[in-house]
Design an enzyme around this catalytic site. Sequence first.
Site, PDB file in Angstrom:
ATOM      1  N   ASP A 126       0.857  -1.191   0.000  1.00  0.00           N
ATOM      2  CA  ASP A 126       0.000   0.000   0.000  1.00  0.00           C
ATOM      3  C   ASP A 126       0.895   1.243   0.000  1.00  0.00           C
ATOM      4  O   ASP A 126       1.763   1.391   0.858  1.00  0.00           O
ATOM      5  CB  ASP A 126      -0.881  -0.026   1.255  1.00  0.00           C
ATOM      6  CG  ASP A 126      -1.965   1.035   1.220  1.00  0.00           C
ATOM      7  OD1 ASP A 126      -3.136   0.695   1.396  1.00  0.00           O
ATOM      8  OD2 ASP A 126      -1.624   2.223   1.037  1.00  0.00           O
ATOM      9  N   ASP A 143      -3.462   2.273  -5.548  1.00  0.00           N
ATOM     10  CA  ASP A 143      -2.241   2.290  -4.732  1.00  0.00           C
ATOM     11  C   ASP A 143      -2.045   1.041  -3.885  1.00  0.00           C
ATOM     12  O   ASP A 143      -1.208   1.030  -3.000  1.00  0.00           O
ATOM     13  CB  ASP A 143      -2.207   3.555  -3.855  1.00  0.00           C
ATOM     14  CG  ASP A 143      -2.820   3.346  -2.484  1.00  0.00           C
ATOM     15  OD1 ASP A 143      -3.869   2.683  -2.399  1.00  0.00           O
ATOM     16  OD2 ASP A 143      -2.247   3.847  -1.508  1.00  0.00           O
ATOM     17  N   GLU A 144      -2.786  -0.001  -4.190  1.00  0.00           N
ATOM     18  CA  GLU A 144      -2.831  -1.114  -3.248  1.00  0.00           C
ATOM     19  C   GLU A 144      -3.018  -2.433  -3.996  1.00  0.00           C
ATOM     20  O   GLU A 144      -3.807  -2.502  -4.931  1.00  0.00           O
ATOM     21  CB  GLU A 144      -4.067  -0.858  -2.400  1.00  0.00           C
ATOM     22  CG  GLU A 144      -4.151  -1.460  -1.078  1.00  0.00           C
ATOM     23  CD  GLU A 144      -5.525  -1.157  -0.476  1.00  0.00           C
ATOM     24  OE1 GLU A 144      -5.984  -1.975   0.291  1.00  0.00           O
ATOM     25  OE2 GLU A 144      -6.148  -0.118  -0.812  1.00  0.00           O
TER      26      GLU A 144
HETATM   27  N1  DCP Z   1      -8.693   8.050  -1.859  1.00  0.00           N
HETATM   28  C1  DCP Z   1      -9.779   8.866  -2.198  1.00  0.00           C
HETATM   29  N2  DCP Z   1     -10.840   8.990  -1.333  1.00  0.00           N
HETATM   30  C2  DCP Z   1     -10.862   8.331  -0.161  1.00  0.00           C
HETATM   31  C3  DCP Z   1      -9.775   7.486   0.195  1.00  0.00           C
HETATM   32  C4  DCP Z   1      -8.696   7.380  -0.685  1.00  0.00           C
HETATM   33  O1  DCP Z   1      -9.772   9.484  -3.260  1.00  0.00           O
HETATM   34  N3  DCP Z   1     -11.887   8.448   0.673  1.00  0.00           N
HETATM   35  C5  DCP Z   1      -7.534   7.981  -2.771  1.00  0.00           C
HETATM   36  C6  DCP Z   1      -6.474   8.957  -2.322  1.00  0.00           C
HETATM   37  C7  DCP Z   1      -5.412   8.108  -1.700  1.00  0.00           C
HETATM   38  C8  DCP Z   1      -5.553   6.800  -2.437  1.00  0.00           C
HETATM   39  O2  DCP Z   1      -6.928   6.708  -2.772  1.00  0.00           O
HETATM   40  O3  DCP Z   1      -4.131   8.699  -1.836  1.00  0.00           O
HETATM   41  C9  DCP Z   1      -5.111   5.609  -1.631  1.00  0.00           C
HETATM   42  O4  DCP Z   1      -5.923   5.428  -0.481  1.00  0.00           O
HETATM   43  P1  DCP Z   1      -5.355   4.932   0.903  1.00  0.00           P
HETATM   44  O5  DCP Z   1      -6.514   4.582   1.737  1.00  0.00           O
HETATM   45  O6  DCP Z   1      -4.303   3.909   0.702  1.00  0.00           O
HETATM   46  O7  DCP Z   1      -4.707   6.252   1.549  1.00  0.00           O
HETATM   47  P2  DCP Z   1      -3.302   6.911   1.302  1.00  0.00           P
HETATM   48  O8  DCP Z   1      -2.454   6.110   0.389  1.00  0.00           O
HETATM   49  O9  DCP Z   1      -3.533   8.324   0.881  1.00  0.00           O
HETATM   50  O10 DCP Z   1      -2.671   6.951   2.743  1.00  0.00           O
HETATM   51  P3  DCP Z   1      -1.998   5.753   3.592  1.00  0.00           P
HETATM   52  O11 DCP Z   1      -0.578   6.139   3.753  1.00  0.00           O
HETATM   53  O12 DCP Z   1      -2.726   5.744   4.887  1.00  0.00           O
HETATM   54  O13 DCP Z   1      -2.191   4.497   2.793  1.00  0.00           O
HETATM   55 MG    MG Z   2      -2.189   4.045   0.657  1.00  0.00          MG
END
Ligand code: DCP
Ligand code: MG
Length: 352
Positions: free
Chosen positions: A11, A105-106
């Site tokens: 992730d 991203d995952e």
């Molecule tokens: N995303 C979005 N709306 C949301 C959640 C996420 O558009 N409610 C998008 C933005 C994030 C991406 O998906 O950058 C990946 O989601 P993650 O839940 O993996 O969150 P992040 O990668 O941003 O943070 P973390 O470091 O906690 O994984």
């Molecule tokens: Mg993430």
Amino acid sequence: MGNQKKIIHIDMDCFYAAVEMRDFPEYQNIPLAVGGDGPRSVLCTSNYQARQFGVRAAMPAIKAKQLCPNLKIVHGRMDVYKETSKHIREIFSRYTDLIEPLSLDEAYLDVTDATMCQGSATLIAEKIRADIFKELNLTASAGIAPNKFLAKIASDENKPNGQCVITPDKVANFVEQLSLKKIPGIGPKTFEKLNKHGYVTCADVRQSNIRALQNIVGKFANSLYLRSHGVDNRALEVSRQRKSLAIETTLAQDISTQDECKFVIDSLYQKLLTRLAPHSNREIIKQGVKLKFTDFNQTTVETQSHECQQALFLTLLSKAYSRANKRSIRLVGLTLGFADSPDESQQLSLSL
Ligand code: DCP
Ligand code: MG
């Protein structure tokens, strides 16, 4: 115990925000969020600096600004995130064919039968994260465990830029202390309901039984019971298999003789063999050579083949090179084509 699986969950760290910080250095040391900036917009994500103020994904921008008045909110650039995501998946495919992307991203990777890194899932995860950092200048976190459920929870444990391994002998202990709110499918409301009945950790569920759980969470009871014991038999839902493997290099300086091309092909060939290793179960049906000329036109020569042969690439090169017409060459590429693999559909049962 012999058939324990090895699953990696990867992730990216604050993905959209990390891409913006990479591309715009002025965002690097300030609290940053990605989202619209209209009065009713909602945030997609925020960087870790903003999170210290309580700023979170899905939060209205207005609320985020109240928590963190210096928060910089930028618009997302989906095309860049998608392109980055494609590159990340290409990195995954160097290590295994069994990839289940969950979002941009995952992804889950099943490396049970992987041969790279002496089959060590821990080392594979480290290498993948190093590749991502080297090639994209972004950090990722990883969880390594015997199933998807635990791998996903593990990838969160040492975020950002960390990884966590739950070996089979550690599963019982890990799950024992796990809060139920970490189980995917348990949102704040369900968690509260379970709390009211005295269930806070997986240990509480383990002391109970499915019938009692059914009264609280209905159909989810079975799954909850299994997860609380660290059990998750779901196979990866693998996306369509790759049809080919390609590797190419744009030369620092154009080259203008066939001998120089041969030299490049020799080095590409070694890399191709490394990239081929995780796909050793696939049947090769084609080899090809691609040349791009200095005027950006390109040509590809392909032929049937049943194994990856260096000499055959050189034969194909001669043919491709004969089309150069005095143009020099700026890119050389090698490709292998694969037969459709029958085991594609065998990815299977979604039993709990
Ligand atoms: N995303 C979005 N709306 C949301 C959640 C996420 O558009 N409610 C998008 C933005 C994030 C991406 O998906 O950058 C990946 O989601 P993650 O839940 O993996 O969150 P992040 O990668 O941003 O943070 P973390 O470091 O906690 O994984
Ligand atoms: Mg993430």
